[in-house]
Design a protein around this motif. Structure first.
Motif, PDB file in Angstrom:
ATOM      1  N   ILE A  55       0.810  -1.221   0.000  1.00 32.30           N
ATOM      2  CA  ILE A  55       0.000   0.000   0.000  1.00 32.30           C
ATOM      3  C   ILE A  55       0.839   1.265   0.000  1.00 32.30           C
ATOM      4  O   ILE A  55       0.307   2.353  -0.199  1.00 32.30           O
ATOM      5  CB  ILE A  55      -0.958   0.039   1.206  1.00 32.30           C
ATOM      6  CG1 ILE A  55      -0.195   0.169   2.520  1.00 32.30           C
ATOM      7  CG2 ILE A  55      -1.883  -1.134   1.209  1.00 32.30           C
ATOM      8  CD1 ILE A  55      -1.072   0.497   3.693  1.00 32.30           C
ATOM      9  N   LYS A  58       0.631   3.293  -3.447  1.00 32.59           N
ATOM     10  CA  LYS A  58      -0.657   3.554  -4.096  1.00 32.59           C
ATOM     11  C   LYS A  58      -1.106   4.978  -3.790  1.00 32.59           C
ATOM     12  O   LYS A  58      -1.200   5.363  -2.621  1.00 32.59           O
ATOM     13  CB  LYS A  58      -1.714   2.569  -3.595  1.00 32.59           C
ATOM     14  CG  LYS A  58      -1.508   1.156  -4.058  1.00 32.59           C
ATOM     15  CD  LYS A  58      -2.639   0.281  -3.566  1.00 32.59           C
ATOM     16  CE  LYS A  58      -2.426  -1.145  -3.984  1.00 32.59           C
ATOM     17  NZ  LYS A  58      -3.474  -2.019  -3.455  1.00 32.59           N
ATOM     18  N   SER A  60      -4.077   6.243  -4.003  1.00 27.73           N
ATOM     19  CA  SER A  60      -5.367   6.266  -3.302  1.00 27.73           C
ATOM     20  C   SER A  60      -5.167   6.115  -1.788  1.00 27.73           C
ATOM     21  O   SER A  60      -5.919   6.690  -1.001  1.00 27.73           O
ATOM     22  CB  SER A  60      -6.277   5.161  -3.830  1.00 27.73           C
ATOM     23  OG  SER A  60      -5.700   3.892  -3.606  1.00 27.73           O
ATOM     24  N   VAL A  61      -4.162   5.358  -1.385  1.00 29.26           N
ATOM     25  CA  VAL A  61      -3.881   5.198   0.040  1.00 29.26           C
ATOM     26  C   VAL A  61      -3.417   6.520   0.630  1.00 29.26           C
ATOM     27  O   VAL A  61      -3.861   6.930   1.706  1.00 29.26           O
ATOM     28  CB  VAL A  61      -2.826   4.086   0.253  1.00 29.26           C
ATOM     29  CG1 VAL A  61      -2.386   4.046   1.705  1.00 29.26           C
ATOM     30  CG2 VAL A  61      -3.382   2.745  -0.170  1.00 29.26           C
ATOM     31  N   TRP A  62      -2.534   7.207  -0.064  1.00 33.39           N
ATOM     32  CA  TRP A  62      -2.045   8.495   0.430  1.00 33.39           C
ATOM     33  C   TRP A  62      -3.155   9.534   0.426  1.00 33.39           C
ATOM     34  O   TRP A  62      -3.196  10.406   1.293  1.00 33.39           O
ATOM     35  CB  TRP A  62      -0.842   8.963  -0.388  1.00 33.39           C
ATOM     36  CG  TRP A  62       0.335   8.099  -0.095  1.00 33.39           C
ATOM     37  CD1 TRP A  62       0.877   7.152  -0.897  1.00 33.39           C
ATOM     38  CD2 TRP A  62       1.072   8.067   1.127  1.00 33.39           C
ATOM     39  NE1 TRP A  62       1.922   6.529  -0.260  1.00 33.39           N
ATOM     40  CE2 TRP A  62       2.067   7.080   0.981  1.00 33.39           C
ATOM     41  CE3 TRP A  62       1.002   8.757   2.323  1.00 33.39           C
ATOM     42  CZ2 TRP A  62       2.973   6.782   1.986  1.00 33.39           C
ATOM     43  CZ3 TRP A  62       1.907   8.462   3.319  1.00 33.39           C
ATOM     44  CH2 TRP A  62       2.874   7.497   3.154  1.00 33.39           C
ATOM     45  N   GLY A  64      -6.266   8.788   1.042  1.00 39.85           N
ATOM     46  CA  GLY A  64      -7.031   8.413   2.234  1.00 39.85           C
ATOM     47  C   GLY A  64      -6.391   8.949   3.498  1.00 39.85           C
ATOM     48  O   GLY A  64      -7.079   9.446   4.394  1.00 39.85           O
TER      49      GLY A  64
END
Length: 157
Positions: A55, A58, A60-62, A64
């Protein structure tokens, strides 16, 4: 693969330090060091290291984490504004409880010293107290002297 190797090396180094510490007859400290040094191997075996490595890159994780940070910032801002305004949760809860208990006539059993003091005491008791405690204590000591003066005047002294 590299992360697993690094975690294994860190665990081996930690166990070596624990062995040296135990050799110096510091068994409690050696046991604690051994426990900490086994954590990286445990994380590798459970798959947490692989998950974190998966993760970490990614977007999208950062994103989030950014949203979580923003929500934390908003929460802390509202708490700071609430503290600055001077009202706390306990004060609001006490005000709500006083509003519910208002039907009981809170000043009905208090003796009145002046004329028409009964209605004034009920109105005063229904209002939330906004003075700090030091001012209230100073006012209470001043009220004691005014009560004494009233009694002395009543008796003609």
């Amino acid at each position: 693969m590299l992360a697993e190797t690094i975690c294994s090396a860190v665990s081996a180094a930690g166990l070596g330090i624990a062995a040296v510490t135990a050799y110096r007859k510091r068994f409690l400290t050696a046991t604690r060091i051994a426990a900490y040094s086994l954590v990286p191997v445990g994380l590798v075996l459970t798959g947490v290291v692989e998950w974190v490595a998966g993760i970490a890159f990614k977007p999208s994780v950062w994103l989030g984490f950014g949203v979580l940070g923003l929500s934390w910032l908003l929460f802390m801002t509202t708490r700071a504004i609430e503290r600055r305004s001077g009202t706390t949760r306990a004060e609001r809860k006490a005000a709500r409880a006083a509003g519910r208990n208002e039907a009981v006539a809170p000043g009905a059993s208090a003796p009145s010293l002046g004329a028409g003091g009964g209605a004034g005491t009920a109105a005063t008791a229904a209002k939330p107290q906004s003075k700090p405690r030091k001012k209230q204590e100073a006012a209470a000591s001043g009220d004691d002297f005014s009560d004494i003066e009233a009694i002395l005047k009543k008796h003609g002294i």
